[in-house]
Scaffold this motif. Structure first.
Motif, PDB file in Angstrom:
ATOM      1  N   ALA A 119       1.413   6.195  13.106  1.00 41.54           N
ATOM      2  CA  ALA A 119       0.585   6.140  11.736  1.00 41.54           C
ATOM      3  C   ALA A 119       0.374   5.060  10.695  1.00 41.54           C
ATOM      4  CB  ALA A 119       1.857   6.361  11.009  1.00 41.54           C
ATOM      5  N   ALA A 120       1.055   4.002  12.085  1.00 37.45           N
ATOM      6  CA  ALA A 120       1.072   2.505  11.199  1.00 37.45           C
ATOM      7  C   ALA A 120      -0.725   1.880  12.063  1.00 37.45           C
ATOM      8  CB  ALA A 120       1.821   1.526  11.711  1.00 37.45           C
ATOM      9  N   SER A 121      -0.370   2.178  13.273  1.00 38.14           N
ATOM     10  CA  SER A 121      -2.103   1.912  13.924  1.00 38.14           C
ATOM     11  C   SER A 121      -2.780   2.292  13.316  1.00 38.14           C
ATOM     12  CB  SER A 121      -2.030   1.858  15.509  1.00 38.14           C
ATOM     13  OG  SER A 121      -1.799   4.205  14.957  1.00 38.14           O
ATOM     14  N   GLN A 122      -3.004   2.977  11.928  1.00 36.98           N
ATOM     15  CA  GLN A 122      -3.962   4.014  10.712  1.00 36.98           C
ATOM     16  C   GLN A 122      -4.406   3.086   9.748  1.00 36.98           C
ATOM     17  OE1 GLN A 122      -6.845   5.719  13.139  1.00 36.98           O
ATOM     18  NE2 GLN A 122      -5.396   5.275  15.244  1.00 36.98           N
ATOM     19  N   SER A 153       0.926  -1.223   0.297  1.00 36.04           N
ATOM     20  CA  SER A 153       0.203  -0.407  -0.056  1.00 36.04           C
ATOM     21  C   SER A 153       0.839   1.369   0.205  1.00 36.04           C
ATOM     22  CB  SER A 153      -1.023  -0.253   1.267  1.00 36.04           C
ATOM     23  OG  SER A 153      -1.523   1.293   1.085  1.00 36.04           O
ATOM     24  N   LYS A 154       1.243   1.730  -0.962  1.00 36.96           N
ATOM     25  CA  LYS A 154       1.360   3.177  -1.533  1.00 36.96           C
ATOM     26  C   LYS A 154       1.244   4.262  -0.209  1.00 36.96           C
ATOM     27  CE  LYS A 154       3.240   6.729  -4.884  1.00 36.96           C
ATOM     28  NZ  LYS A 154       2.942   7.636  -5.807  1.00 36.96           N
ATOM     29  N   GLU A 155       0.488   4.441  -0.376  1.00 41.72           N
ATOM     30  CA  GLU A 155       0.111   5.435   1.137  1.00 41.72           C
ATOM     31  C   GLU A 155       0.211   4.719   2.459  1.00 41.72           C
ATOM     32  OE1 GLU A 155      -4.664   6.092   3.394  1.00 41.72           O
ATOM     33  OE2 GLU A 155      -4.787   4.909   1.865  1.00 41.72           O
ATOM     34  N   ALA A 156      -0.416   3.578   2.628  1.00 42.53           N
ATOM     35  CA  ALA A 156      -0.025   3.167   4.573  1.00 42.53           C
ATOM     36  C   ALA A 156       1.846   3.319   4.702  1.00 42.53           C
ATOM     37  CB  ALA A 156       0.586   2.050   4.402  1.00 42.53           C
ATOM     38  N   ALA A 211       6.285   6.455   6.743  1.00 42.09           N
ATOM     39  CA  ALA A 211       7.486   7.741   6.372  1.00 42.09           C
ATOM     40  C   ALA A 211       7.505   8.965   6.663  1.00 42.09           C
ATOM     41  CB  ALA A 211       7.853   7.955   4.299  1.00 42.09           C
ATOM     42  N   ASN A 212       6.273   9.684   6.881  1.00 43.36           N
ATOM     43  CA  ASN A 212       5.870  10.744   6.916  1.00 43.36           C
ATOM     44  C   ASN A 212       5.193  11.326   7.881  1.00 43.36           C
ATOM     45  OD1 ASN A 212       5.914  11.754   4.292  1.00 43.36           O
ATOM     46  ND2 ASN A 212       3.768  11.572   3.936  1.00 43.36           N
ATOM     47  N   ALA A 213       5.327  10.515   9.328  1.00 39.89           N
ATOM     48  CA  ALA A 213       5.321  10.176  10.113  1.00 39.89           C
ATOM     49  C   ALA A 213       6.431  10.151  10.823  1.00 39.89           C
ATOM     50  CB  ALA A 213       4.165   9.036  11.056  1.00 39.89           C
ATOM     51  N   ILE A 214       8.167   9.720  10.528  1.00 39.52           N
ATOM     52  CA  ILE A 214       8.897   9.363  11.176  1.00 39.52           C
ATOM     53  C   ILE A 214       9.924  10.547  10.462  1.00 39.52           C
ATOM     54  CG2 ILE A 214      10.704   8.233  10.708  1.00 39.52           C
ATOM     55  CD1 ILE A 214       9.193   5.976  10.290  1.00 39.52           C
ATOM     56  N   GLY A 215       9.773  11.313   9.696  1.00 42.24           N
ATOM     57  CA  GLY A 215      10.721  11.892   8.641  1.00 42.24           C
ATOM     58  C   GLY A 215      10.298  13.487   8.947  1.00 42.24           C
ATOM     59  N   ASN A 216       9.137  13.795   9.952  1.00 37.73           N
ATOM     60  CA  ASN A 216       8.470  15.172  10.050  1.00 37.73           C
ATOM     61  C   ASN A 216       8.722  15.001  11.761  1.00 37.73           C
ATOM     62  OD1 ASN A 216       7.548  16.283   7.376  1.00 37.73           O
ATOM     63  ND2 ASN A 216       5.458  14.341   7.710  1.00 37.73           N
ATOM     64  N   THR A 217       9.456  14.202  12.302  1.00 37.53           N
ATOM     65  CA  THR A 217       9.282  14.311  13.777  1.00 37.53           C
ATOM     66  C   THR A 217      10.998  14.742  13.598  1.00 37.53           C
ATOM     67  OG1 THR A 217       8.580  11.863  14.324  1.00 37.53           O
ATOM     68  CG2 THR A 217       9.872  13.022  15.987  1.00 37.53           C
ATOM     69  N   PRO A 218      10.471  16.282  14.559  1.00 41.32           N
ATOM     70  CA  PRO A 218      11.461  16.715  15.009  1.00 41.32           C
ATOM     71  C   PRO A 218      13.072  16.003  15.158  1.00 41.32           C
ATOM     72  CG  PRO A 218       9.813  17.875  15.660  1.00 41.32           C
ATOM     73  CD  PRO A 218       9.267  16.476  15.333  1.00 41.32           C
ATOM     74  N   GLY A 219      14.504  16.250  14.516  1.00 43.17           N
ATOM     75  CA  GLY A 219      15.182  15.680  14.883  1.00 43.17           C
ATOM     76  C   GLY A 219      15.820  14.365  14.652  1.00 43.17           C
ATOM     77  N   CYS A 220      14.677  14.038  14.175  1.00 42.50           N
ATOM     78  CA  CYS A 220      14.740  12.273  13.013  1.00 42.50           C
ATOM     79  C   CYS A 220      14.805  13.172  11.524  1.00 42.50           C
ATOM     80  CB  CYS A 220      13.710  11.227  13.300  1.00 42.50           C
ATOM     81  SG  CYS A 220      13.880  10.942  15.199  1.00 42.50           S
ATOM     82  N   THR A 241       8.081  -3.747   5.242  1.00 38.00           N
ATOM     83  CA  THR A 241       9.019  -2.116   4.859  1.00 38.00           C
ATOM     84  C   THR A 241       9.988  -1.983   5.363  1.00 38.00           C
ATOM     85  OG1 THR A 241       6.851  -1.385   3.327  1.00 38.00           O
ATOM     86  CG2 THR A 241       9.292   0.596   3.879  1.00 38.00           C
ATOM     87  N   VAL A 242      11.319  -1.883   5.216  1.00 37.79           N
ATOM     88  CA  VAL A 242      12.225  -1.348   6.351  1.00 37.79           C
ATOM     89  C   VAL A 242      12.525  -0.552   6.135  1.00 37.79           C
ATOM     90  CG1 VAL A 242      14.438  -2.319   6.702  1.00 37.79           C
ATOM     91  CG2 VAL A 242      12.663  -4.032   5.869  1.00 37.79           C
ATOM     92  N   TYR A 243      12.167   0.713   7.633  1.00 34.57           N
ATOM     93  CA  TYR A 243      12.615   2.723   7.097  1.00 34.57           C
ATOM     94  C   TYR A 243      14.121   2.287   8.288  1.00 34.57           C
ATOM     95  CZ  TYR A 243       8.090   2.381   5.504  1.00 34.57           C
ATOM     96  OH  TYR A 243       6.619   2.431   5.618  1.00 34.57           O
ATOM     97  N   THR A 244      14.745   3.465   7.652  1.00 34.77           N
ATOM     98  CA  THR A 244      15.629   3.397   8.639  1.00 34.77           C
ATOM     99  C   THR A 244      16.072   5.228   8.835  1.00 34.77           C
ATOM    100  OG1 THR A 244      17.299   1.843   7.451  1.00 34.77           O
ATOM    101  CG2 THR A 244      18.379   2.650   8.404  1.00 34.77           C
ATOM    102  N   PHE A 245      16.373   6.201   9.691  1.00 31.94           N
ATOM    103  CA  PHE A 245      16.630   6.918  10.623  1.00 31.94           C
ATOM    104  C   PHE A 245      17.688   6.546  11.077  1.00 31.94           C
ATOM    105  CE2 PHE A 245      12.431   5.368  12.727  1.00 31.94           C
ATOM    106  CZ  PHE A 245      12.984   5.976  14.100  1.00 31.94           C
ATOM    107  N   VAL A 246      17.451   8.338  11.870  1.00 32.60           N
ATOM    108  CA  VAL A 246      18.653   8.674  12.838  1.00 32.60           C
ATOM    109  C   VAL A 246      18.925   9.650  13.849  1.00 32.60           C
ATOM    110  CG1 VAL A 246      20.592   7.551  11.888  1.00 32.60           C
ATOM    111  CG2 VAL A 246      20.558   9.782  11.467  1.00 32.60           C
TER     112      VAL A 246
END
Length: 538
Positions: free
Chosen positions: A68-71, A16-19, A24-33, A47-52
């Motif tokens: 986000a995933a819960s929704q 699912s592209k939407e999911a 990804a947006n939820a993680i990427g928009n977190t300040p400091g990540c 899907t494997v996400y990698t962030f620091v």
């Protein structure tokens, strides 16, 4: 340097592209990540996400992704090739820079507690975060998968570490933990799922003892319909025990035994640069190649491992060192333009000083010698010298690069000593803390220039062999290079002497002075011999 933790959450959604984009947006928009990589798989439906980020920020980023995933994910209809226990299946925290494993354990616990309380779902701890031997690994905890979770939660020994011991059909359960760097690595096979799994059962660590087993390797086989090939899917949990190229060659060997063709491999997520360099060094030695530059080594590793065969492998998007932003790091002298570096040295400031200049002059000296040797290599008129040049060039080239970080290291060492000297000393505890910090910073300020002298002194045997045979047109370059190396050792010597005056430990002080004088004597004797050999050719 800033503290950096890597987080690699694996979500059970790869179609699912939407999911995928929503998480990804939820993680990427977190300040400091900083989101480094998103790697979806259709057949695995994962899907494997990698962030620091900092330890605090990655916990927030992981929780944002989970919310986000819960929704967006409902496990009741989930199917896929990959084993899974829940919507957010696995969420490891990995130390990257200036962070201990203990701090990552804290991250895992904070995340697990917050997830369990916020979504009211069961969360298990694994790896270094787990305190129970029978549930240390993902394999142990995930046994029975999502379908067996409801019954599992009824057993006392499988009560979750956080959250309720109740089955949540839409979510399942999450496994959070702290671990060392792991490479998710797949070898592509023109064969069936069963053949891929057969090979994985032979080479993975788990199972009856046999010589083909690879330490620290988990493996299974599956088939990718979208790519029309099978994969031997591996987790390389300790690349010091089993490097990527060893796993690849082991898979190739078993495939050949079954008369099957391996068509490259794939890295899921990101990997450290050292994994590619180790692979390149292996193939360079095995095939008798001569490659020095890091960029070319990385290109060789990509080619030999076939990392472009299924998906495009872009080092800037897959190698973690190339992806980390540098804006939070300490300013680097080595990033300055040459004219700006000279101006910085000439300014009315104590840094950069003699130690940084010593490292730079040493790098230039070994670099000039490397250049002269390279201009003797590969020419028809010097063809008979090629085997010797292949032996002599690498140590010269290597040291010219290895000394560059010490330009900054010396400056940092002095700055840290000055910071320690400014610490408060109003109480007995503060005085002791300040004294300890000053001592550690002082010893480091001695260690950096001492290491410059010691490193340079490893080159003299190489230069003694180079001097009689180097391209005669480059004679003056080597002579200048030797004079640079002499100056670098003298500079290091003076810096050690200056800093040693502040050392209170008489035994350490006497030893370091004896050692640096010995390094100076080695340089003087050896450089005299090398210059004599060069002068005799004029």
């Amino acid at each position: 340097m800033p503290k950096i933790v890597e987080c690699v959450p694996n979500f059970s959604e790869g179609r699912s592209k939407e999911a995928i984009e929503g998480i990804a947006n939820a993680i990427g928009n977190t300040p400091g990540c900083t989101l480094l990589d998103v790697d979806p798989g259709v057949s695995t439906n994962r899907t494997v996400y990698t962030f620091v980020g900092s330890p605090e920020d990655v916990v927030k980023g992981a929780l944002a992704g989970a919310l986000a995933a819960s929704q967006l994910i409902d496990m009741r209809g989930h199917t896929g090739e990959h084993l899974r226990l829940g919507a957010l299946d696995v969420c490891p925290f990995i130390p990257v820079q200036d962070v201990s494993m203990e701090e990552c354990v804290v991250c895992a616990n904070r995340f697990a507690e917050a997830l369990g309380a916020t979504l009211n779902v069961p969360v298990y701890l694994y790896g270094h975060a787990s305190t129970r031997d029978y549930r240390k690994t993902v394999t142990q905890i995930r046994a029975g998968e999502y379908e067996g979770l409801e019954d599992k939660l009824e057993k006392t020994e499988w009560e979750p570490d956080y959250g309720p011991a109740q089955f949540v059909p839409s979510w399942g359960a999450t496994i959070a933990g702290a671990r060392d760097f792991l490479i998710a690595y797949n070898v592509n096979l023109l064969g069936t799922k069963e053949q891929a799994h057969r090979i994985s059962c032979i080479i993975r660590e788990q199972g009856a003892p046999r010589p083909e087993r690879l330490a620290g390797v988990q493996a299974m086989g599956w088939y990718l319909q979208e790519a029309n090939l099978a994969q031997i899917s591996m987790n390389l949990s300790n690349i010091n025990l089993t490097p990527m190229h060893v796993a690849y060659e082991a898979a190739v060997k078993q495939a050949q035994a079954l008369k099957l063709s391996v068509v490259g491999s794939e890295v899921v997520g990101v990997l450290p640069k050292s994994a590619l360099i180790a692979a390149a060094d292996f193939y360079i030695e095995r095939d008798g190649l001569f490659i020095l530059e890091e960029e070319q080594k990385i290109r060789l590793a990509i080619d030999r491992l076939g990392l472009n065969s299924y998906k495009h492998f872009e080092p800037k998007e897959k190698v973690i060192e190339f992806m980390l932003h540098e804006e939070d790091s300490e300013p680097s002298l080595t990033n300055l333009l040459l004219k700006d570096f000279v101006r910085a040295v000439s300014n009315r400031t104590p840094v950069p000083g003699g130690g940084s200049v010593a490292a730079l002059v040493g790098a230039l000296g070994s670099g000039l010698s490397s250049m002269a040797a390279l201009l003797t290599y590969g020419y028809k008129r010097y063809e008979d010298l090629d085997p010797q040049m292949r032996r002599l060039i690498p140590p010269l080239h290597k040291l010219s690069h290895a000394l560059i970080p010490k330009i900054d290291a010396d400056s940092y060492a002095f700055s840290h000593f000055m910071e320690a000297s400014k610490l408060p000393a109003n109480t007995a505890e503060e005085k002791e803390r300040k004294k300890t910090a000053e001592r550690e910073a002082l010893y480091n300020a001695i260690a950096v220039p001492f290491s410059v002298a010691k490193d340079i002194n490893t080159l003299w045997d190489t230069l003694k062999d180079l001097a009689p045979i180097v391209n005669i047109q480059c004679l003056s370059d080597v002579q200048v290079g030797v004079r640079c190396l002499q100056t670098a050792v003298w500079s290091a010597y003076y810096n050690v002497l200056t800093n040693a005056k502040n050392v209170e430990d008489a035994q350490y002080k006497d030893q370091i002075l004896t050692d640096i004088k010995a390094e100076l004597k080695v340089m003087e004797d050896a450089s005299k011999t090398v210059l004599g050999l060069l002068d005799s050719r004029d």
